[in-house]
Design a protein around this motif. Structure first.
Motif: not given
Length: 594
Positions: A460-466, A479-496, A502-504
């Motif tokens: 998986l080549e990570w998620f779209p910004k949306g 699970t992602t092939k990237h070296t870091c997660l996309l901060e502006k996507a995941v970091g703003c999920l207030d309900s998470l 795993c397995e990155c």
């Protein structure tokens, strides 16, 4: 968060105790007796909190008569968290503390000598190993085990612990609990009649015992004894009537949850967190009006209630943040008979009712696709085998009210863009799909989504910004092939509530754009409760601002060898307030000291 009660211990100064001699004598008299018909004798000491149950037990525990009679004495605090694995560790620890009291250490098996020499070994043992060590320890020895501060109402867990103690041992278990108990002699005769109707089948007896153990009204016991259900089905030694009686006594909401489990095949291993997510997606987890409880916590309570009625079994707590369990075949048959018409397992030979709402696909082929044409009310699609893209497309087009779509272990290179039209979809499982590469923007249109599980999707080549627009997302596995997660996507999920990484293979840090490992102001995650990082061989940088995740309750790092010991200890210090912290000890010492 439940407040932890103060830990008790077995020591008391006799000269500081006044007026408890009679209570001590009563306990000693019972301890000196032994029921030859039982390997483990139980002496309950009950009463309201503050009555003074612990003090006479301490006096008896250290009495010379007791010390000379029992080769092993153990004192363990239980509290409300009656976790059998934890209690097993505590029992072994207490025994080791006094292990040279009445027998020679040289006579112990090597596995127990290891524990004496290095008590840290105990913390790394799995459930099966703990059970073996405990049974080795107690084998052919007369022991006294005191369980202090027992609040647990789930007697099935007490039975699990007692089974561990029955490994060819002769013991006495002394348990005391807050609460009042009275004797109801008439219930004994009624109970004997119920047991007779069960025809000696253990599951039937256990199921009805679970139903009645906390009820003291004779009318309720007589209702079970005299129920007409016993006359409807005599096969299987009375087990099906017993199970139906137990089901009929369930609260209405639990009947829904139990029936839903019929979607899964026999001998299926349920994972607690996963089943709760299914229930949540259908909106059948409701918090009481006068309480503000997390939906996940309510789901856990429902599972434990079904366990207490013996409808779930084979509980394995050796899962971090979760546990597994199963339904026996006869209980599964009961669930299927109840859910018939609403829940269906689809095969080539299936005949589906038009009103069916929940589907689990065990086979594929044109015959299966043809059966879908008459359906329109489907809310659940669970694929248990690899399915062609055409079947998935047919389901998306046909079932506009889908809430659960489980494509685990599927083999789609790309999800159909039409998935974005499923406005009611709340649960998507893509785990184990090792050929899917992009996650298209269409998935960001699922504004009702609560659970997204693309774990184990190694390409998986990570998620779209949306994805940050899915504001209701509560459970995310990455699970992602990237070296870091996309901060502006995941970091703003207030309900998470839960974030599992795993397995990155290439992941080095949690969020990109971090300056010297600092958690930036863009990363909020205000509701995050469970944070897990597992099987990330290059992961080396944790969050400096992790202490700002104020809702965090559980944090785990596992199989991340590049993360230094120093970094682990710094993070452990910063989140010392978190109730459940687990850092494995697997890392390269040469790297770990850097």
């Amino acid at each position: 968060m439940q407040e932890r009660r103060e830990m008790t211990h077995s020591f008391v100064r006799p000269r500081n105790v006044i007026g408890r001699d009679d209570a001590k004598k009563q306990i000693l008299d019972l301890l000196m007796q032994q029921d030859a018909d039982r390997n483990v004798n139980v002496i309950p000491i009950v009463g309201i909190g503050g009555l003074g149950k612990t003090t006479p037990a301490k006096l008896a525990f250290d009495d010379n008569q007791v010390v000379s009679r029992f080769q092993l004495r153990m004192w363990v605090c239980v509290f409300e968290d009656f976790n059998v694995a934890r209690l097993t560790k505590e029992i072994i620890k207490s025994a080791i503390y006094r292990i040279d009291e009445n027998f020679v250490v040289d006579g112990l098996p090597n596995s127990l000598k290891e524990l004496l020499n290095d008590k840290k070994i105990l913390e790394n043992l799995g459930v099966d190993e703990l059970q073996c060590r405990l049974r080795e320890l107690l084998k052919e020895k007369k022991f006294l085990l005191v369980l202090d501060d027992v609040w647990n109402e789930d007697h099935s867990k007490g039975n699990q612990l007692e089974e561990l103690l029955l490994g060819g041992c002769n013991g006495m278990k002394l348990a005391f609990k807050d609460g009042k108990e009275k004797e109801y002699p008439n219930l004994l005769k009624i109970g004997e009649a119920i047991v007779e109707k069960c025809k000696g089948v253990p599951l039937a007896v256990m199921t009805l015992a679970s139903l009645l153990h906390s009820k003291f009204d004779e009318r309720e016991w007589k209702f079970v004894r005299d129920n007409e259900i016993w006359n409807l089905d005599k096969k299987d030694g009375g087990i099906l009537p017993a199970l139906r009686l137990s089901y009929n006594q369930l609260p209405f909401h639990l009947k829904q949850h139990f029936a839903y489990c019929s979607l899964f095949p026999k001998d299926f291993e349920f994972i607690s967190s996963q089943l709760v997510q299914f229930w949540m997606a259908h909106g059948i987890l409701q918090s009481p009006d006068n309480e503000k409880q997390e939906l996940e916590d309510i789901g856990e309570l429902y599972i434990k209630e079904l366990m207490s009625r013996s409808l779930f079994e084979d509980v394995d707590e050796n899962y971090m943040f979760s546990y597994s369990f199963k339904m026996c075949d006869l209980v599964h048959d009961l669930a299927q008979s109840i859910a018939k018409g609403e829940c269906s397992v689809v095969t080539k030979k299936s005949t589906l009712a038009a009103e069916v709402c929940h589907l689990s696909f065990l086979e594929n082929g044109q015959e299966v696709t043809t059966q879908l044409e008459k359906l329109s009310k489907v809310h659940t699609n669970i694929f248990k085998t690899k399915q062609p893209a055409s079947l998935l497309e047919a389901c998306i087009i046909r079932f506009k009210y889908l809430r659960v779509l489980d494509l685990s272990k599927s083999s789609f290179e790309v999800l159909p863009s039409s998935i974005g039209s499923l406005k009611h979809l709340r649960y998507v499982n893509l785990s184990g799909n090792d050929i899917i590469k992009p996650l298209l923007d269409s998935i960001c249109k699922l504004h009702s989504l609560q659970t997204l599980l693309p774990g184990g999707c190694s390409n998986l080549e990570w998620f779209p910004k949306g994805i940050r627009d899915i504001i209701g997302l509560r459970f995310l596995v990455v699970t992602t092939k990237h070296t870091c997660l996309l901060e502006k996507a995941v970091g703003c999920l207030d309900s998470l509530r839960s974030l599992w990484i795993c397995e990155c293979e290439n992941l080095k840090c949690v969020f990109e754009g971090m300056e010297e490992g600092r958690l930036t102001q863009n990363v909020q995650l205000k509701s995050l409760q469970t944070f897990r990082i597992k099987d990330c061989p290059e992961f080396s940088s944790l969050l400096e601002g992790i202490q700002d995740l104020t809702a965090l309750r559980e944090f785990q790092i596992e199989d991340c060898p590049m993360l230094s010991r120093k970094c682990r200890e710094e993070v452990r210090h910063k989140i010392a307030h978190v109730p459940n912290i687990d850092f494995d000890e697997y890392f390269d010492e040469d790297i770990g000291s850097s």
